[in-house]
Scaffold this motif. Structure first.
Motif, PDB file in Angstrom:
ATOM      1  N   TRP A  25       5.026   9.049   1.137  1.00  0.00           N
ATOM      2  CA  TRP A  25       4.683   7.801   1.825  1.00  0.00           C
ATOM      3  C   TRP A  25       5.925   7.113   2.390  1.00  0.00           C
ATOM      4  O   TRP A  25       5.808   6.328   3.315  1.00  0.00           O
TER       5      TRP A  25
ATOM      6  N   GLY B  66       0.822  -1.212   0.000  1.00  0.00           N
ATOM      7  CA  GLY B  66       0.000   0.000   0.000  1.00  0.00           C
ATOM      8  C   GLY B  66       0.853   1.256   0.000  1.00  0.00           C
ATOM      9  O   GLY B  66       0.599   2.195  -0.764  1.00  0.00           O
ATOM     10  N   LEU B  67       1.870   1.273   0.826  1.00  0.00           N
ATOM     11  CA  LEU B  67       2.776   2.424   0.861  1.00  0.00           C
ATOM     12  C   LEU B  67       3.462   2.610  -0.489  1.00  0.00           C
ATOM     13  O   LEU B  67       3.539   3.722  -1.019  1.00  0.00           O
TER      14      LEU B  67
ATOM     15  N   ALA C 154      -3.148   4.609   2.099  1.00  0.00           N
ATOM     16  CA  ALA C 154      -2.188   3.528   1.844  1.00  0.00           C
ATOM     17  C   ALA C 154      -2.736   2.201   2.357  1.00  0.00           C
ATOM     18  O   ALA C 154      -2.608   1.166   1.691  1.00  0.00           O
TER      19      ALA C 154
ATOM     20  N   GLN D 234       0.912   3.883  -3.227  1.00  0.00           N
ATOM     21  CA  GLN D 234       0.544   5.298  -3.101  1.00  0.00           C
ATOM     22  C   GLN D 234       1.706   6.197  -3.491  1.00  0.00           C
ATOM     23  O   GLN D 234       1.517   7.215  -4.159  1.00  0.00           O
ATOM     24  N   GLN D 235       2.905   5.797  -3.092  1.00  0.00           N
ATOM     25  CA  GLN D 235       4.080   6.585  -3.448  1.00  0.00           C
ATOM     26  C   GLN D 235       4.245   6.672  -4.958  1.00  0.00           C
ATOM     27  O   GLN D 235       4.448   7.745  -5.524  1.00  0.00           O
TER      28      GLN D 235
ATOM     29  N   ASP E  15      -2.791  10.238   4.601  1.00  0.00           N
ATOM     30  CA  ASP E  15      -2.012   9.452   3.637  1.00  0.00           C
ATOM     31  C   ASP E  15      -1.903   8.002   4.088  1.00  0.00           C
ATOM     32  O   ASP E  15      -1.950   7.078   3.257  1.00  0.00           O
TER      33      ASP E  15
END
Lengths: 207, 207
Positions: free
Chosen positions: A180, A165-166, B161, A169-170, B157
């Motif tokens: 992120w 997920g991180l 995420a 999103q990044q 954020d």
DNA sequence: GTCTATATGTGGATAGAC
DNA sequence: GTCTATCCACATATAGAC
């Protein structure tokens, strides 16, 4: 019988040259893909970069998919190596380091991440051999979690979801930035607190 | 001047028919994309499904990208509607319900998710109008978090995420299953505990 | 006005000359 | 081993039939 085999053992020479050319082609493919996107790989362009015409590539790779597959294998291998040999100081530190390394690996090359983690090329499926390396990396992560006492499948799945997920999103919303990336440590802490707060989860048997 | 305009006001009739045809084309496009993948949309196939030849489609859409863009707009609108009108009982419940709805929306149609959340079609960028709807959905999420007292950008954020991570893993590794769906409630609980444990984070000013 | 026929350019892929 | 020539599928554009 003399002279029947004019080349007693140049086979390995040939093979070496051939492998070198294949590597050169793959390097060129990576550069195209990094410049113009994963979907922008055209055999004509690729051939031009290595001083060939498109049909000649078929002497080295059976199809465009075979090129993607070789790239997938290279990417997976790089990922595995990035995750290897993480010193285990304390439970949290190893996980934290693992998260950072994976994040760095995935976000440092968006095209590679797209190839490895998104099934985005229509019709392309990595070969079992290439995929095996990717699975190996996951096993390594699983082992690392186990070393910290986390063996619950749910907890493992949660971990992969957090890290992916991180990364996602990044890549999607702040490519090249740190929006992120800065949340990795916080996320690991949050995860460890959650795992600690829940019962070790019985290995088998319902309820 | 009489007779200069043989069609006093059939314009709206025409427009209506035209819109109906456009809708029909988009419906067919969705069905193709759901069956064979997002990248498998070929104008010939699409035209055939609505009883046309490929070039005729250009009477309704300026390009293939325009079709993707209209689909993006439809998908974004569906997402916005899925997230609307969530009853707020208590802080946690609203967030939990939001996570479930988004997860369901994203995983129920992989092709749509690919179009909306991954930039996978080479060269395609959603138009500002289409994208605005997607932004609106994010704003709605932000507002929902704020209603629960969460205004820290980092916390926001982190939330996106977490949800996107669950969705991604579900789509990538267990499409149609519930392996990550089952972790939604746990994830929300984990998140709320984390946010509660951290200081509200000063709105402005460094350190 | 709406669609068809036709043409162009760009892909991946194959056959056969050298 | 690399080339030229060619094929087929595709998106795209235009001209003209109805």
């Amino acid at each position: 019988m003399l002279g029947d085999r004019p080349n007693p053992a140049p086979t390995d020479r040939r093979a070496a040259r051939r492998e070198a050319t294949k590597a050169e082609i793959l390097d060129a493919a990576w550069s195209i893909v990094r410049e113009n996107g994963l979907g922008a790989l055209a055999l004509r362009d690729l051939a031009a970069r290595v001083g060939m015409r498109a049909p000649s590539l078929y002497q080295y790779f059976a199809s465009k998919y075979a090129i993607y597959d070789a790239m997938f294998a290279q990417g997976a291998r790089a990922g595995l190596e990035a995750m290897r040999e993480i010193p285990i100081d304390d439970p949290g530190a190893a996980l934290r380091e693992g998260a950072h390394r994976f994040f760095e690996f995935a976000t440092s090359d968006p095209a590679r991440a797209q190839l490895l983690f998104q099934r985005t090329i229509p019709g392309f499926v990595p070969s079992p051999e290439a995929y095996a390396t990717a699975v190996e990396t996951l096993e390594l992560t699983r082992a690392r979690l186990a070393a910290v006492g986390i063996t619950d499948p749910d907890a493992t799945d949660l971990w992969t979801a957090l890290v992916s997920g991180l990364v996602n999103q990044q890549l999607a919303n702040d490519p090249g930035g740190t929006r992120w990336a800065r949340l990795i440590d916080r996320t690991v802490t949050m995860y460890l607190a959650d795992v600690a707060s829940l019962p070790p989860a019985p290995t088998k048997g319902k309820k």
